[in-house]
Motif scaffolding. Structure first.
Motif, PDB file in Angstrom:
ATOM      1  N   ARG A  40       0.837  -1.203   0.000  1.00 30.29           N
ATOM      2  CA  ARG A  40       0.000   0.000   0.000  1.00 30.29           C
ATOM      3  C   ARG A  40       0.870   1.249   0.000  1.00 30.29           C
ATOM      4  O   ARG A  40       0.603   2.210  -0.729  1.00 30.29           O
ATOM      5  N   ALA A  41       1.919   1.239   0.812  1.00 28.25           N
ATOM      6  CA  ALA A  41       2.819   2.392   0.874  1.00 28.25           C
ATOM      7  C   ALA A  41       3.494   2.622  -0.475  1.00 28.25           C
ATOM      8  O   ALA A  41       3.655   3.767  -0.909  1.00 28.25           O
ATOM      9  N   ALA A  42       3.875   1.554  -1.144  1.00 24.86           N
ATOM     10  CA  ALA A  42       4.496   1.670  -2.463  1.00 24.86           C
ATOM     11  C   ALA A  42       3.517   2.289  -3.451  1.00 24.86           C
ATOM     12  O   ALA A  42       3.880   3.184  -4.226  1.00 24.86           O
ATOM     13  N   SER A  43       2.278   1.842  -3.433  1.00 25.96           N
ATOM     14  CA  SER A  43       1.262   2.387  -4.342  1.00 25.96           C
ATOM     15  C   SER A  43       0.993   3.859  -4.051  1.00 25.96           C
ATOM     16  O   SER A  43       0.857   4.676  -4.971  1.00 25.96           O
ATOM     17  N   GLU A  44       0.913   4.206  -2.772  1.00 23.09           N
ATOM     18  CA  GLU A  44       0.691   5.604  -2.395  1.00 23.09           C
ATOM     19  C   GLU A  44       1.857   6.480  -2.837  1.00 23.09           C
ATOM     20  O   GLU A  44       1.651   7.595  -3.317  1.00 23.09           O
ATOM     21  N   LEU A  45       3.071   5.989  -2.677  1.00 21.99           N
ATOM     22  CA  LEU A  45       4.240   6.748  -3.098  1.00 21.99           C
ATOM     23  C   LEU A  45       4.250   6.927  -4.607  1.00 21.99           C
ATOM     24  O   LEU A  45       4.544   8.016  -5.108  1.00 21.99           O
ATOM     25  N   GLU A  46       3.900   5.873  -5.340  1.00 21.61           N
ATOM     26  CA  GLU A  46       3.829   5.991  -6.801  1.00 21.61           C
ATOM     27  C   GLU A  46       2.809   7.046  -7.208  1.00 21.61           C
ATOM     28  O   GLU A  46       3.060   7.845  -8.112  1.00 21.61           O
ATOM     29  N   ALA A  47       1.656   7.051  -6.568  1.00 23.97           N
ATOM     30  CA  ALA A  47       0.617   8.034  -6.890  1.00 23.97           C
ATOM     31  C   ALA A  47       1.096   9.441  -6.581  1.00 23.97           C
ATOM     32  O   ALA A  47       0.869  10.376  -7.364  1.00 23.97           O
ATOM     33  N   LEU A  49       4.216  10.492  -6.478  1.00 26.59           N
ATOM     34  CA  LEU A  49       5.244  10.850  -7.464  1.00 26.59           C
ATOM     35  C   LEU A  49       4.620  11.217  -8.807  1.00 26.59           C
ATOM     36  O   LEU A  49       5.068  12.139  -9.476  1.00 26.59           O
ATOM     37  N   ALA A  50       3.583  10.494  -9.202  1.00 31.74           N
ATOM     38  CA  ALA A  50       2.897  10.790 -10.456  1.00 31.74           C
ATOM     39  C   ALA A  50       2.253  12.171 -10.404  1.00 31.74           C
ATOM     40  O   ALA A  50       2.282  12.907 -11.408  1.00 31.74           O
ATOM     41  N   ARG A  51       1.673  12.530  -9.257  1.00 37.95           N
ATOM     42  CA  ARG A  51       1.053  13.855  -9.120  1.00 37.95           C
ATOM     43  C   ARG A  51       2.097  14.963  -9.188  1.00 37.95           C
ATOM     44  O   ARG A  51       1.857  16.002  -9.798  1.00 37.95           O
ATOM     45  N   THR A  52       3.234  14.742  -8.572  1.00 33.73           N
ATOM     46  CA  THR A  52       4.255  15.802  -8.551  1.00 33.73           C
ATOM     47  C   THR A  52       4.939  15.939  -9.901  1.00 33.73           C
ATOM     48  O   THR A  52       5.445  17.016 -10.227  1.00 33.73           O
TER      49      THR A  52
END
Length: 54
Positions: A40-47, A49-52
């Protein structure tokens, strides 16, 4: 040090592989919960990073 999403997922898999060396229902559940939290943390971090990166 901040881990990358891939590193977090690798760590999740490493937790799951502990099953080969340890047993017990409570331990099994705990290992799976840690692995799921890492994923979950990996998915949240990916999201994030995609937003930034926009």
């Amino acid at each position: 040090m901040t881990k990358t999403p891939d590193q977090m997922r690798q760590q999740a898999q490493e937790y799951r592989s502990l099953h080969n060396h340890m047993s017990g229902a409570v331990l099994t559940d705990a290992i799976e919960q840690v692995a799921l939290a890492l994923e979950r943390a990996a998915s949240e971090l990916e999201a994030e990073l995609a937003r930034t990166r926009g």
